[in-house]
Design a protein around this motif. Structure first.
Motif, PDB file in Angstrom:
ATOM      1  N   MET A   1      22.317   4.926   6.493  1.00 34.47           N
ATOM      2  CA  MET A   1      22.637   4.391   5.177  1.00 34.47           C
ATOM      3  C   MET A   1      21.380   3.770   4.592  1.00 34.47           C
ATOM      4  N   THR A   2      21.087   4.289   3.348  1.00 30.84           N
ATOM      5  CA  THR A   2      19.860   3.808   2.703  1.00 30.84           C
ATOM      6  C   THR A   2      20.185   2.582   1.888  1.00 30.84           C
ATOM      7  N   THR A   3      19.472   1.539   2.158  1.00 31.42           N
ATOM      8  CA  THR A   3      19.737   0.295   1.426  1.00 31.42           C
ATOM      9  C   THR A   3      18.816   0.227   0.225  1.00 31.42           C
ATOM     10  N   ALA A   4      19.121  -0.673  -0.672  1.00 26.63           N
ATOM     11  CA  ALA A   4      18.292  -0.882  -1.872  1.00 26.63           C
ATOM     12  C   ALA A   4      16.877  -1.288  -1.447  1.00 26.63           C
ATOM     13  N   ARG A   5      16.819  -2.116  -0.353  1.00 32.91           N
ATOM     14  CA  ARG A   5      15.503  -2.607   0.103  1.00 32.91           C
ATOM     15  C   ARG A   5      14.601  -1.428   0.504  1.00 32.91           C
ATOM     16  N   SER A   6      15.233  -0.434   1.230  1.00 27.02           N
ATOM     17  CA  SER A   6      14.404   0.693   1.675  1.00 27.02           C
ATOM     18  C   SER A   6      13.928   1.518   0.473  1.00 27.02           C
ATOM     19  N   TRP A   7      14.722   1.620  -0.601  1.00 23.36           N
ATOM     20  CA  TRP A   7      14.282   2.317  -1.822  1.00 23.36           C
ATOM     21  C   TRP A   7      13.062   1.634  -2.411  1.00 23.36           C
ATOM     22  N   TRP A   8      13.173   0.290  -2.453  1.00 22.85           N
ATOM     23  CA  TRP A   8      12.036  -0.469  -3.002  1.00 22.85           C
ATOM     24  C   TRP A   8      10.774  -0.226  -2.189  1.00 22.85           C
ATOM     25  N   ARG A   9      11.023  -0.268  -0.796  1.00 26.00           N
ATOM     26  CA  ARG A   9       9.847  -0.110   0.059  1.00 26.00           C
ATOM     27  C   ARG A   9       9.214   1.267  -0.170  1.00 26.00           C
ATOM     28  N   ARG A  10      10.122   2.288  -0.292  1.00 25.82           N
ATOM     29  CA  ARG A  10       9.595   3.643  -0.519  1.00 25.82           C
ATOM     30  C   ARG A  10       8.842   3.707  -1.857  1.00 25.82           C
ATOM     31  N   GLY A  11       9.372   3.048  -2.848  1.00 23.30           N
ATOM     32  CA  GLY A  11       8.722   3.004  -4.170  1.00 23.30           C
ATOM     33  C   GLY A  11       7.338   2.356  -4.061  1.00 23.30           C
ATOM     34  N   ASP A  12       7.290   1.248  -3.282  1.00 23.69           N
ATOM     35  CA  ASP A  12       6.002   0.558  -3.098  1.00 23.69           C
ATOM     36  C   ASP A  12       4.994   1.460  -2.389  1.00 23.69           C
ATOM     37  N   ASN A  13       5.524   2.215  -1.359  1.00 22.36           N
ATOM     38  CA  ASN A  13       4.617   3.127  -0.631  1.00 22.36           C
ATOM     39  C   ASN A  13       4.055   4.193  -1.561  1.00 22.36           C
ATOM     40  N   LEU A  14       4.934   4.755  -2.407  1.00 17.01           N
ATOM     41  CA  LEU A  14       4.492   5.815  -3.341  1.00 17.01           C
ATOM     42  C   LEU A  14       3.471   5.259  -4.333  1.00 17.01           C
ATOM     43  N   ARG A  15       3.764   3.997  -4.787  1.00 17.92           N
ATOM     44  CA  ARG A  15       2.822   3.358  -5.719  1.00 17.92           C
ATOM     45  C   ARG A  15       1.455   3.158  -5.030  1.00 17.92           C
ATOM     46  N   ALA A  16       1.508   2.723  -3.737  1.00 20.82           N
ATOM     47  CA  ALA A  16       0.261   2.503  -2.980  1.00 20.82           C
ATOM     48  C   ALA A  16      -0.482   3.836  -2.767  1.00 20.82           C
ATOM     49  N   ASP A  17       0.281   4.918  -2.480  1.00 19.85           N
ATOM     50  CA  ASP A  17      -0.356   6.240  -2.299  1.00 19.85           C
ATOM     51  C   ASP A  17      -1.040   6.695  -3.594  1.00 19.85           C
ATOM     52  N   ALA A  18      -0.308   6.474  -4.691  1.00 20.58           N
ATOM     53  CA  ALA A  18      -0.860   6.868  -5.996  1.00 20.58           C
ATOM     54  C   ALA A  18      -2.122   6.056  -6.283  1.00 20.58           C
ATOM     55  N   GLN A  19      -2.050   4.751  -5.963  1.00 22.31           N
ATOM     56  CA  GLN A  19      -3.219   3.868  -6.183  1.00 22.31           C
ATOM     57  C   GLN A  19      -4.416   4.331  -5.335  1.00 22.31           C
ATOM     58  N   ALA A  20      -4.108   4.741  -4.060  1.00 20.09           N
ATOM     59  CA  ALA A  20      -5.181   5.226  -3.164  1.00 20.09           C
ATOM     60  C   ALA A  20      -5.800   6.512  -3.738  1.00 20.09           C
ATOM     61  N   ALA A  21      -4.911   7.396  -4.278  1.00 22.76           N
ATOM     62  CA  ALA A  21      -5.404   8.640  -4.889  1.00 22.76           C
ATOM     63  C   ALA A  21      -6.286   8.320  -6.093  1.00 22.76           C
ATOM     64  N   LYS A  22      -5.832   7.269  -6.851  1.00 21.75           N
ATOM     65  CA  LYS A  22      -6.597   6.870  -8.048  1.00 21.75           C
ATOM     66  C   LYS A  22      -7.984   6.332  -7.635  1.00 21.75           C
ATOM     67  N   ASP A  23      -8.037   5.528  -6.565  1.00 25.00           N
ATOM     68  CA  ASP A  23      -9.307   4.959  -6.091  1.00 25.00           C
ATOM     69  C   ASP A  23     -10.237   6.068  -5.595  1.00 25.00           C
ATOM     70  N   ALA A  24      -9.647   7.038  -4.840  1.00 23.31           N
ATOM     71  CA  ALA A  24     -10.454   8.154  -4.301  1.00 23.31           C
ATOM     72  C   ALA A  24     -11.037   8.984  -5.452  1.00 23.31           C
ATOM     73  N   ALA A  25     -10.193   9.211  -6.486  1.00 21.25           N
ATOM     74  CA  ALA A  25     -10.651   9.986  -7.653  1.00 21.25           C
ATOM     75  C   ALA A  25     -11.758   9.229  -8.388  1.00 21.25           C
ATOM     76  N   ALA A  26     -11.591   7.889  -8.493  1.00 17.81           N
ATOM     77  CA  ALA A  26     -12.604   7.077  -9.190  1.00 17.81           C
ATOM     78  C   ALA A  26     -13.942   7.174  -8.459  1.00 17.81           C
ATOM     79  N   GLU A  27     -13.863   7.133  -7.107  1.00 12.88           N
ATOM     80  CA  GLU A  27     -15.106   7.219  -6.318  1.00 12.88           C
ATOM     81  C   GLU A  27     -15.766   8.590  -6.494  1.00 12.88           C
ATOM     82  N   ALA A  28     -14.923   9.645  -6.492  1.00 12.13           N
ATOM     83  CA  ALA A  28     -15.454  11.012  -6.676  1.00 12.13           C
ATOM     84  C   ALA A  28     -16.085  11.152  -8.061  1.00 12.13           C
ATOM     85  N   PHE A  29     -15.410  10.536  -9.057  1.00 15.31           N
ATOM     86  CA  PHE A  29     -15.927  10.598 -10.440  1.00 15.31           C
ATOM     87  C   PHE A  29     -17.295   9.897 -10.525  1.00 15.31           C
ATOM     88  N   TYR A  30     -17.386   8.736  -9.882  1.00 16.44           N
ATOM     89  CA  TYR A  30     -18.633   7.953  -9.909  1.00 16.44           C
ATOM     90  C   TYR A  30     -19.776   8.726  -9.221  1.00 16.44           C
TER      91      TYR A  30
END
Length: 413
Positions: A1-30
């Motif tokens: 059973m998926t709780t609301a908390r686990s949805w939030w955590r998954r959302g945070d993980n996806l946000r962190a992954d996206a942020q990591a992708a954004k940082d990697a892209a920024a470094e490549a751009f630089y």
């Protein structure tokens, strides 16, 4: 059973992954941007120096790479602008979408950077050549400036000694526009053209300096030559006066053929000597006016006139001396000639039982020619001069046979 908390955590993980992708892209751009800036400097260096087909191709390739970099950089900036990863209501699918786009942008930037690096490596030889040229630029310009300064100082020193050196001053003044162009720099005229100009100016300045330093010596040489040629002209005039008595004696004692070719010598001397004196006066005037090339050219003409007249005057005295000798003792001339023939005959027969016709024939003809010349002395008025020219020709034939045999034998060894 998926709780609301686990949805939030998954959302945070996806946000962190996206942020990591954004940082990697920024470094490549630089990194791509820095690499492109570095290469702009390399391309500008090559462009400043080199207009060869290879350099033109490199510029075109760099432009094409630049367009591609603009595209991938544009896609990266658009991805960053589209996705605000800091907003609270960023849902999972938006975060996943952002990560995916930013990762693709980064991959494209990395690929473009790899291509740019490869292109940069391929520029090595062109860049090395261009940097070598640029390294030559400053020293070449400095050499030209120093050369002009040295030429100017040498000219000042010569003028201080009382010599005008107008032609050298004119040549130095003509270099002023070239110095102006050198001062305008390679940015205006191009590196290669500037180096070439600097080398030419340095060469021209060095020639002016060397000539300026030699000028006092040259003036002295011209003075010496003037004195020496004046003395020689006077001595030759005295000797030329002795030709008429020599001709009188030749006419009295020898046949027409012995002196006919010499009878124009006194008249020739009467024409040439005044010409030489007039030319010497012109040379002295050119020297006084410091027109050195004119003075030198006049003196050379005088020398040529005197050389030719000297030969003619000497020929008269030489003719009488030789005719006296042969009249007194024709046998000495005959013996000298027979010896030359015998010497050649001995060489022809060396190591052989029969002579080679091509060597023996000229010598047989020489013997017959000598016999004819000797027989020619038996008349009442012998042509001794013809006799002397014949014996000289016979000795020349013998010498030629000897030289041919020696050459052939040297070639066989």
């Amino acid at each position: 059973m998926t709780t609301a908390r686990s949805w939030w955590r998954r959302g945070d993980n996806l946000r962190a992954d996206a942020q990591a992708a954004k940082d990697a892209a920024a470094e490549a751009f630089y990194e791509l941007d820095s690499a492109q800036r570095d290469l702009v400097i390399s391309i500008e260096t090559i462009t400043a120096v080199d207009n060869s087909p290879a350099a033109q191709r490199a510029r075109a390739d760099f432009r094409a790479l630049g367009e591609r970099i603009d595209q991938v950089s544009g896609a990266y900036i658009a991805a960053v602008d589209t996705h605000d990863l800091d907003r609270d209501e960023l849902d999972a699918s938006a975060a996943a979408h952002a990560r995916s786009e930013l990762t693709k942008a980064k991959d494209d930037l990395v690929r473009a950077k790899a291509d740019l690096d490869r292109f940069g490596e391929s520029l090595g030889p062109l860049l090395g050549k261009a940097e070598t040229q640029l390294a030559r630029l400053a020293p070449a310009v400095e050499r030209a400036r120093q050369g002009l300064l040295a030429a100017s100082n040498a000219l000042d020193a010569v003028r201080a000694s009382g010599l005008r050196a107008d032609d050298l001053a004119g040549r130095l003044a003509a270099l002023a526009p070239e110095l102006t162009k050198l001062n305008q720099g390679a940015g205006t005229h191009g590196v290669q053209a500037t180096i070439q100009r600097a080398d030419e100016v340095a060469r021209a300045a060095e020639a002016i300096r060397a000539e300026a330093e030699r000028l006092p010596e040259r003036a002295q040489e011209i003075n010496k030559r003037l004195v020496s040629l004046r003395t020689r002209t006077q001595a030759l005039a005295t000797r030329a006066e002795g030709v008429d008595p020599i001709l009188s004696e030749l006419r009295r004692r020898f046949s027409l053929a012995c002196w006919e070719d010499l009878q124009q010598v006194p008249a020739h001397a009467r024409t040439v000597l005044p010409q030489a004196e007039a030319m010497l006066a012109e040379a002295a005037k050119a020297r006084d006016e410091q027109r050195w090339p004119d003075a030198t050219s006049r003196l050379s003409t005088v020398r040529a006139l005197l050389d030719e007249l000297d030969g003619a005057v000497s020929a008269a005295g030489d003719r009488l001396r030789r005719l006296n000798e042969v009249q007194k003792d024709p046998g000495a001339e005959v013996e000298k000639t027979r010896f030359a023939i015998r010497d050649a005959q001995r060489l022809v027969m060396q190591g052989r039982s029969t002579p080679e016709p091509r060597h023996a024939r000229p010598l047989d003809e020489a013997v017959a020619r000598l016999d004819r010349a000797v027989a020619g002395l038996e008349g009442r008025h012998p042509d001794y001069w013809h006799f002397l020219t014949e014996t000289a020709a016979v000795r020349e034939t013998a010498a030629r046979v000897v030289a041919n045999i020696r050459e052939e034998r040297a070639a066989h060894h």
